[in-house]
Scaffold this motif. Sequence first.
Motif, PDB file in Angstrom:
ATOM      1  N   MET A  84       2.712  -1.883   6.746  1.00 43.06           N
ATOM      2  CA  MET A  84       1.404  -1.716   5.821  1.00 43.06           C
ATOM      3  C   MET A  84       1.662  -2.427   4.463  1.00 43.06           C
ATOM      4  O   MET A  84       0.443  -2.906   4.193  1.00 43.06           O
ATOM      5  CB  MET A  84       0.961  -0.282   5.901  1.00 43.06           C
ATOM      6  N   ASN A  85       2.601  -2.496   4.118  1.00 42.06           N
ATOM      7  CA  ASN A  85       2.966  -3.005   2.446  1.00 42.06           C
ATOM      8  C   ASN A  85       2.729  -4.691   2.794  1.00 42.06           C
ATOM      9  O   ASN A  85       2.202  -5.384   2.013  1.00 42.06           O
ATOM     10  CB  ASN A  85       4.119  -2.831   2.083  1.00 42.06           C
ATOM     11  N   ARG A 115      -0.517  -6.294   4.087  1.00 40.73           N
ATOM     12  CA  ARG A 115      -1.597  -6.424   3.265  1.00 40.73           C
ATOM     13  C   ARG A 115      -1.444  -7.526   2.142  1.00 40.73           C
ATOM     14  O   ARG A 115      -2.515  -7.970   1.455  1.00 40.73           O
ATOM     15  CB  ARG A 115      -1.565  -5.198   2.039  1.00 40.73           C
ATOM     16  N   GLN A 146      -4.683 -10.290   2.452  1.00 36.02           N
ATOM     17  CA  GLN A 146      -5.804  -9.846   2.552  1.00 36.02           C
ATOM     18  C   GLN A 146      -6.600 -10.608   1.267  1.00 36.02           C
ATOM     19  O   GLN A 146      -6.182 -11.192   0.385  1.00 36.02           O
ATOM     20  CB  GLN A 146      -5.970  -8.184   2.196  1.00 36.02           C
ATOM     21  N   LYS A 157     -12.552  -7.501   4.806  1.00 37.93           N
ATOM     22  CA  LYS A 157     -11.551  -7.212   5.700  1.00 37.93           C
ATOM     23  C   LYS A 157     -10.656  -8.692   6.033  1.00 37.93           C
ATOM     24  O   LYS A 157      -9.486  -8.505   6.554  1.00 37.93           O
ATOM     25  CB  LYS A 157     -12.106  -6.844   6.966  1.00 37.93           C
ATOM     26  N   CYS A 198      -2.920  -2.881  12.213  1.00 31.35           N
ATOM     27  CA  CYS A 198      -3.932  -3.918  12.370  1.00 31.35           C
ATOM     28  C   CYS A 198      -4.916  -3.819  13.431  1.00 31.35           C
ATOM     29  O   CYS A 198      -4.441  -3.111  14.404  1.00 31.35           O
ATOM     30  CB  CYS A 198      -2.956  -5.302  12.738  1.00 31.35           C
ATOM     31  N   TYR A 254      -5.296  -6.902   9.393  1.00 26.68           N
ATOM     32  CA  TYR A 254      -4.933  -5.655   8.653  1.00 26.68           C
ATOM     33  C   TYR A 254      -6.075  -4.581   8.610  1.00 26.68           C
ATOM     34  O   TYR A 254      -7.221  -5.228   8.041  1.00 26.68           O
ATOM     35  CB  TYR A 254      -4.267  -5.769   7.239  1.00 26.68           C
ATOM     36  N   HIS A 306      -7.198  -0.910   7.106  1.00 27.43           N
ATOM     37  CA  HIS A 306      -6.865   0.097   6.449  1.00 27.43           C
ATOM     38  C   HIS A 306      -7.470   1.494   7.021  1.00 27.43           C
ATOM     39  O   HIS A 306      -6.879   2.421   6.887  1.00 27.43           O
ATOM     40  CB  HIS A 306      -7.930  -0.060   4.994  1.00 27.43           C
ATOM     41  N   ILE A 335      -3.536   3.979  -1.302  1.00 24.62           N
ATOM     42  CA  ILE A 335      -3.432   4.414   0.191  1.00 24.62           C
ATOM     43  C   ILE A 335      -3.308   5.945   0.154  1.00 24.62           C
ATOM     44  O   ILE A 335      -3.964   6.582   1.010  1.00 24.62           O
ATOM     45  CB  ILE A 335      -2.333   3.909   1.232  1.00 24.62           C
TER      46      ILE A 335
END
Length: 356
Positions: free
Chosen positions: A103-104, A107, A110, A116, A171, A185, A187, A251
Amino acid sequence: MSTHLAILPLDIIGTLTTRLNQENRHPDYATRFLRLPHPRTGLSSLFLLHDQHSQDDPTKTSSILEVQAISPTNARTWFVGEEVVADGKLMVMTPMDPMFLLMNLLRVPQARDGSKGNFRPMPDIIEEIAATISDVSEKDAQKDPSLKVSADDVISFLSLDFVQSSIKRVCDVKVITEEITVYRYSHDIVLENLKGKVGRLSDPRVAEMSRTLVRNLAKDGLMDDGKEELLESGRIKLACELLSQYLPRDILQDLIASYDFSKLDAHLKTVRDEELALLAAAPDTGKRTKAAKAGTAGNGNQKKKKDVRVADAVATDDGDKKRKKDAKSSHGVEKLKKVNVAGMSKLSTFFTKKAA
């Protein structure tokens, strides 16, 4: 070569022991260290990649372990058999869900405008992530070389099979053709999977396995009868706090905001207000304690005054005795006064000049 003591999962220890007992390196075992950005801080951190499979068991077991060094406050050494390990640090390696690292990392590409972004093939995403992180860490490494994250480590991690299978938990995925799959990705997907983790961690059978969590819940009065709803909210909040060790701030804030903690917060505020009220009353208790001490001191002062009066009386009595003694010793002087001194020259005559 330096020696370090480490705590490892049993399966990792078994694998390493098997490798050490073999003359040549087994091709079915792969263990290496990777430097990757920590999911919470973004700083370079050490992770151990463990990949194991054998011909007897076709199932492949892969995992990533977070490596942490626990340093003692004071100097410490270890005694291992006949050897003395001068470095008293303890290396702790614990399994970690690759989702937190993903997740890190995912991102990074982005869009800066908050949109998005577009769907892209994973090889393109991996290449951009590796290049971006490598450039950023290169600048940080000028101040501290240990902060450097190489592009090779990022690519190696993101190319692993068990990591690739976890990408769908981070994702949006679209299959264009059998050969082309694109990713973006998400959120929302991340929050959905994190809430699943919170649900598992907040389960009473899991949460109450930890004495620390149980003490925290009891301290806030959530284990009392009739507070089942508050207790459930308390478990959920503690689960979020556990996950916070691996979540970026934004997050974590969104995860906490997805739950309704209004009743729990009101209860905790009441508990804190009661604690503050007790603290506010503490100074009065302190005054009473001081008064008690002052009373004791007063009694002591009275005793001291009494002792002073006794000492004075003793001194006066001693003075009277001394004066009586002096009076007795003056009888010789009185006798001299009665002596007839007629015709005797005065003492001063011996010190005057004789007449010419």
